[in-house]
Structures are given as structure tokens and as C-alpha cells.
Design a protein around this motif. Structure first.
Motif, PDB file in Angstrom:
ATOM      1  N   TYR A 247      42.060  53.284  36.738  1.00 37.93           N
ATOM      2  CA  TYR A 247      41.738  52.409  37.876  1.00 37.93           C
ATOM      3  C   TYR A 247      40.975  53.153  38.977  1.00 37.93           C
ATOM      4  O   TYR A 247      40.495  52.525  39.919  1.00 37.93           O
ATOM      5  N   HIS A 248      40.936  54.491  38.889  1.00 38.25           N
ATOM      6  CA  HIS A 248      40.155  55.327  39.812  1.00 38.25           C
ATOM      7  C   HIS A 248      40.561  55.104  41.279  1.00 38.25           C
ATOM      8  O   HIS A 248      39.720  54.919  42.156  1.00 38.25           O
ATOM      9  N   ILE A 249      41.864  55.138  41.536  1.00 39.15           N
ATOM     10  CA  ILE A 249      42.383  54.960  42.900  1.00 39.15           C
ATOM     11  C   ILE A 249      43.219  56.187  43.253  1.00 39.15           C
ATOM     12  O   ILE A 249      44.164  56.527  42.536  1.00 39.15           O
ATOM     13  N   ASP A 250      42.881  56.856  44.354  1.00 36.34           N
ATOM     14  CA  ASP A 250      43.610  58.054  44.765  1.00 36.34           C
ATOM     15  C   ASP A 250      44.872  57.655  45.537  1.00 36.34           C
ATOM     16  O   ASP A 250      45.075  56.474  45.860  1.00 36.34           O
ATOM     17  N   PRO A 251      45.761  58.620  45.856  1.00 36.56           N
ATOM     18  CA  PRO A 251      47.000  58.280  46.573  1.00 36.56           C
ATOM     19  C   PRO A 251      46.764  57.573  47.901  1.00 36.56           C
ATOM     20  O   PRO A 251      47.508  56.652  48.255  1.00 36.56           O
ATOM     21  N   ALA A 252      45.735  57.984  48.661  1.00 37.74           N
ATOM     22  CA  ALA A 252      45.447  57.316  49.935  1.00 37.74           C
ATOM     23  C   ALA A 252      45.107  55.851  49.707  1.00 37.74           C
ATOM     24  O   ALA A 252      45.529  54.966  50.469  1.00 37.74           O
ATOM     25  N   GLY A 253      44.336  55.566  48.638  1.00 35.59           N
ATOM     26  CA  GLY A 253      43.996  54.184  48.324  1.00 35.59           C
ATOM     27  C   GLY A 253      45.210  53.361  47.957  1.00 35.59           C
ATOM     28  O   GLY A 253      45.293  52.168  48.279  1.00 35.59           O
ATOM     29  N   LYS A 254      46.188  53.979  47.302  1.00 30.98           N
ATOM     30  CA  LYS A 254      47.407  53.254  46.934  1.00 30.98           C
ATOM     31  C   LYS A 254      48.264  52.948  48.165  1.00 30.98           C
ATOM     32  O   LYS A 254      48.885  51.878  48.247  1.00 30.98           O
TER      33      LYS A 254
ATOM     34  N   PRO B 249      42.001  47.306  33.883  1.00 38.39           N
ATOM     35  CA  PRO B 249      41.016  48.358  34.174  1.00 38.39           C
ATOM     36  C   PRO B 249      39.616  47.771  34.329  1.00 38.39           C
ATOM     37  O   PRO B 249      39.227  46.837  33.621  1.00 38.39           O
ATOM     38  N   GLY B 250      38.881  48.302  35.293  1.00 43.17           N
ATOM     39  CA  GLY B 250      37.543  47.807  35.575  1.00 43.17           C
ATOM     40  C   GLY B 250      37.482  46.898  36.774  1.00 43.17           C
ATOM     41  O   GLY B 250      36.392  46.635  37.308  1.00 43.17           O
ATOM     42  N   VAL B 251      38.647  46.377  37.230  1.00 39.25           N
ATOM     43  CA  VAL B 251      38.648  45.534  38.423  1.00 39.25           C
ATOM     44  C   VAL B 251      38.254  46.376  39.630  1.00 39.25           C
ATOM     45  O   VAL B 251      38.606  47.551  39.735  1.00 39.25           O
ATOM     46  N   SER B 252      37.498  45.786  40.543  1.00 36.44           N
ATOM     47  CA  SER B 252      37.038  46.539  41.710  1.00 36.44           C
ATOM     48  C   SER B 252      38.189  46.766  42.679  1.00 36.44           C
ATOM     49  O   SER B 252      39.136  45.956  42.759  1.00 36.44           O
ATOM     50  N   TYR B 253      38.091  47.847  43.430  1.00 36.77           N
ATOM     51  CA  TYR B 253      39.125  48.156  44.423  1.00 36.77           C
ATOM     52  C   TYR B 253      39.173  47.083  45.507  1.00 36.77           C
ATOM     53  O   TYR B 253      40.246  46.720  45.984  1.00 36.77           O
ATOM     54  N   GLY B 254      38.012  46.557  45.877  1.00 32.99           N
ATOM     55  CA  GLY B 254      37.978  45.488  46.877  1.00 32.99           C
ATOM     56  C   GLY B 254      38.747  44.256  46.433  1.00 32.99           C
ATOM     57  O   GLY B 254      39.436  43.619  47.236  1.00 32.99           O
TER      58      GLY B 254
END
Length: 455
Positions: A74-81, A132-137
Motif C-alpha cells: 500500500y506504500h504508506i509510512d507510519p506517519a501516513g497511518k 492494493p493500488g488504491v490511492s492514499y487520497g
């Protein structure tokens, strides 16, 4: 009053499907009315209020579990979570104020049905987009919508506050809130079950599991709850309590108690994974402990209300903040020493103490509202009118304090996020929590506990 066939007995009659269930005569402070008619109706509404609020809390805290499923793909770092868990907390806090007054505008039963059905939106959206592949936004937007579950608490508490007499409010509000708070560990346990069986690649199973439960909560409210027709939305109530300094004092105290509970509930699993990565290198390992603190904190919330009923909310709240300061100091020392057992013990203590403080602070609100209503009415006033004024003030104060207090959960997540970003540990955040509990301790003593008080 209260004899067979009188208006007092009318509310006890079952309503037909689709018929508006309204109670015109409601006098909880009348002992005879309460024993004969009021108590069974109030208990029935309390049970189904707890059910709806419980599911609301589960939806609100859904993303505290879903972030554990978001692996490297998902390419999300801890800060993003941390941001993903902060957004629903923020929206839930904002919605608490309008949800409080929706009860008087639409009726407790009617609004419980509608607010329960609204939970279908964030739950269904999460089930659709999580892959997987869904945008972070997209994830941010869907996570934010889950905040509707946070609003349910305020409307539920305002509704139950109106059903119960003053002497039982601490117990009733504690049961209502504690049962609702149990939605947090419940969704975390369901998440653990899915992680342990289906694995981290199936996050959509979690929201799908809650869709039928949401429908069940709405049906329970439809068939078993009532509207108090005498509970009318009074625009002056918000203005009156907004001008009352006690409203803002209680809001600050609630940031320390409930803000800690909901903030830690959302963030604890992530903190374990980041700060003790070697011990919690997989989501399922973190999930084994994530639910423990919220579970204990929820279970003891009614205890906080009962203690406040007996000893006074101010005394219990004062002792709670003193103990919470000690708990935060324990967590800070454990973090610096990298001691996992001490760290977990300190955090679990904070959860338990925040639960007790949640119960005691919410017991203080109707007591303050009643004192203010009596002061406004003066000697010789109509007792029923004074009771009505106390209930409307308490409902408005519950809404404001609940909304402001919930923002404490946002602050917890922001503090942890910034601390990890800046120093790669959470020590700065733990120092901030310690300072907050010390400030709340001082505020409680200065305003309520240093002299005899009915609060």
C-alpha cells in the motif's frame, strides 16, 4: 398519577410497526412514577442505545484496525497511518455537537435509527476500496467518513441523560458510555480473528462483517426505543452553557480522559509496531495486544460513574488525574529504557484510568447543570421546570464537552506522529501527555475539589 389507565401508563404500551413511539409524560424525579412506569422504559431504551452506540464506536475505530492490514504493497509510512486514524477522530468530534441536538429535534428513537443507518456508508465504502493500488487520497477520504460513528456517542448520551433521574445518572451514563466504548476492543478482536485466520491480505472482511450488525442496531431502535416528546430543542441551551465557564472546564477535563482513551485506542497498535518493531514485526502480533487496553478502559467506565455517584465526581476525577500522571511517567521511563513489559503495564494503566475518569467527569456534567438550573430558578421555583432546565443544560454541555474532548484523540495521534517524525521515538509525546494530566489535576482541584462541592 401512575394508576392504571392514566397518562403515566400510556408509554408502557407496545407500539405498532411504523407507528411513532412518543412519550408525553416523563417525570423521572417523581419516585412513584419512576418505580411504576419510568424505570422499565428507561432500561429498555438504555439497552438499545448501548447496542447502537457500540456499533458506532466500532465503525469509528475501524481504521485503527485496518491500518494493521496495510502492508508494504500500500506504500504508506507510519506517519501516513497516524493520519488515517486521526481523520475519523476529527470528524467524529465535529459531529458530536449537531448529533447532541438532533435528539431533541428528531426524537431519540428516530435519530438512533437514522444515525445507525448512516454507519452503512463508511463501512460499505471501506469494503469496496480496500485493495492494493488504491490511492492514499481515497483511503483518507473513506477513513474520514468513518467519523460518523463518533457522533453516535453524543446523541446517545444526551438521550439517556433525559431518561434517568439525577441520582442514577452516573450509573446510567456510565453503562451507556462503557457499553459503547466496548465497540473499540470489539472491532479490534474481530480484526485479530481475521488476521489470524484469513491473513493480512483480506482487510475487506472486517467492514463486511459489520454490515449486518449495523442493520440489527437500526432494527432494535425501530422496534424497542421511544421518543421523549417533552425533550424539545432549546436554542438558548447552547447559548447558556456556551457562556458558562464550567462547560469549558469540563471540556478540558474530558480531553484528558476521553481524549486519552480514544486517542490511545486508535494509536496503540501502531505505536507497538513502530517503537518495538522487533517484538511486533507482523500485524497479528500487534493485534494480540491492541484490544486489551480499550477493553479494560471500557469495562471500568461504569465503575467511574458509580464511584462518582458515591464519593462525588470531583474527588474521583482528581484522584484519577493524579494516577494518570503517574501512568504517563511510567510509560516515559519504559520507553527510555526500552522495557516492553513496563511499557505495556503503563499503557494499560492509562487505559483503565481514562475509563474511570470518563465515568466520573460525565457524572459531573448533570450535577453542574442541575446546580446552575437551581441558581437560575431561585427559591420557590417549580421543581418540574427546574428539572427540565437541568436536563436541557446537561444535554447541551454533554454535546460541547463530548466534541471538545474527542479532539483530544486527534491531538494524541498528532503528538505521536510528530514525535516519531522528529526524534524517531515517542518520548516527546509522552512528556506532553504527562504535562496535560498535571494541568487537568490542577484545574480539577482549583475549580471543584479544594472546597466542599455537590459536583
Amino acid at each position: 398519577m401512575g394508576a392504571a389507565g392514566s397518562p403515566a401508563e400510556t408509554p408502557a404500551a407496545p407500539a405498532r410497526f411504523g407507528r411513532r413511539r412518543g412519550i408525553d409524560d416523563w417525570r423521572p424525579e417523581d419516585a412513584e412514577f419512576w418505580e411504576r412506569t419510568g424505570a422499565p422504559i428507561a432500561r429498555r431504551n438504555l439497552v438499545f442505545s448501548v447496542l447502537s452506540e457500540h456499533i458506532g464506536f466500532s465503525v469509528w475505530s475501524l481504521w485503527s484496525v485496518l491500518v494493521l492490514f496495510l502492508g508494504p504493497e500500500y506504500h504508506i509510512d507510519p506517519a501516513g497511518k497516524f493520519t488515517l486514524t486521526a481523520l475519523p477522530t476529527a470528524l467524529g468530534a465535529v459531529l458530536r455537537l449537531p448529533y447532541t441536538f438532533a435528539v431533541a429535534r428528531f426524537g431519540g428513537r428516530n435519530w438512533t435509527i437514522l444515525s445507525a443507518l448512516l454507519l452503512l456508508v463508511p463501512t460499505a465504502l471501506a469494503a469496496v476500496v480496500l485493495k492494493p493500488g488504491v490511492s492514499y487520497g481515497t483511503l483518507l477520504a473513506v477513513a474520514c467518513v468513518a467519523g460518523v460513528g463518533g457522533g453516535n456517542f453524543a446523541s446517545s448520551m444526551a438521550n439517556i441523560n433525559a431518561f434517568y433521574p439525577q441520582r442514577l445518572k452516573g450509573w446510567a451514563l456510565g453503562i451507556n458510555a462503557g457499553g459503547g466504548n466496548l465497540g473499540v476492543p470489539a472491532v479490534q478482536l474481530v480484526g485479530l480473528l481475521i488476521l489470524a485466520t484469513a491473513g493480512a491480505t483480506h482487510p475487506r472482511l472486517l467492514p463486511l462483517a459489520y454490515l449486518p450488525l449495523i442493520v440489527l442496531a437500526a432494527l432494535g431502535a425501530l422496534f424497542r426505543m421511544d421518543n421523549l416528546t417533552a425533550l424539545r430543542n432549546d436554542r438558548r441551551a447552547l447559548r447558556d452553557v456556551g457562556r458558562d465557564p464550567h462547560t469549558w472546564v469540563m471540556s478540558m477535563l474530558y480531553i484528558g480522559t476521553f481524549g486519552s482513551f480514544i486517542g490511545f485506542s486508535f494509536a496503540f497498535g501502531q505505536v507497538l509496531q513502530v517503537q518495538f518493531h522487533h517484538q511486533f514485526d507482523t500485524p497479528v502480533k500487534a493485534a494480540y495486544l491492541t484490544f486489551l487496553g480499550p477493553l479494560l478502559g471500557s469495562l471500568v467506565r461504569p465503575v467511574g460513574g458509580l464511584l462518582a455517584d458515591r464519593w462525588g465526581g470531583a474527588r474521583v476525577t482528581l484522584a484519577t488525574f493524579a494516577a494518570m500522571a503517574a501512568g504517563a511517567l511510567t510509560v516515559l521511563l519504559a520507553s527510555r529504557q526500552n522495557s516492553l513489559p513496563l511499557f505495556i503495564a503503563g499503557f494499560v494503566a492509562l487505559f483503565v484510568l481514562s475509563g474511570i475518569g470518563n465515568g466520573s467527569t460525565y457524572r459531573m456534567i448533570p450535577a453542574i447543570a442541575r446546580l446552575r438550573a437551581q441558581q437560575t430558578a431561585g427559591p420557590g421555583a417549580d421543581p418540574q421546570q427546574t428539572d427540565h432546565d437541568a436536563r436541557r443544560r446537561a444535554s447541551a454541555m454533554i454535546g460541547i464537552a463530548g466534541a471538545v474532548g474527542a479532539f483530544g484523540g486527534v491531538l494524541v495521534n498528532i503528538a505521536l506522529r510528530q514525535s516519531f517524525l522528529s526524534t524517531h521515538n515517542a518520548n516527546a509525546a509522552y512528556v506532553a501527555f504527562l504535562a496535560d494530566y498535571a494541568a487537568c489535576l490542577l484545574l480539577t482541584w482549583l475549580v471543584y475539589a479544594r472546597r466542599p462541592s455537590a459536583v
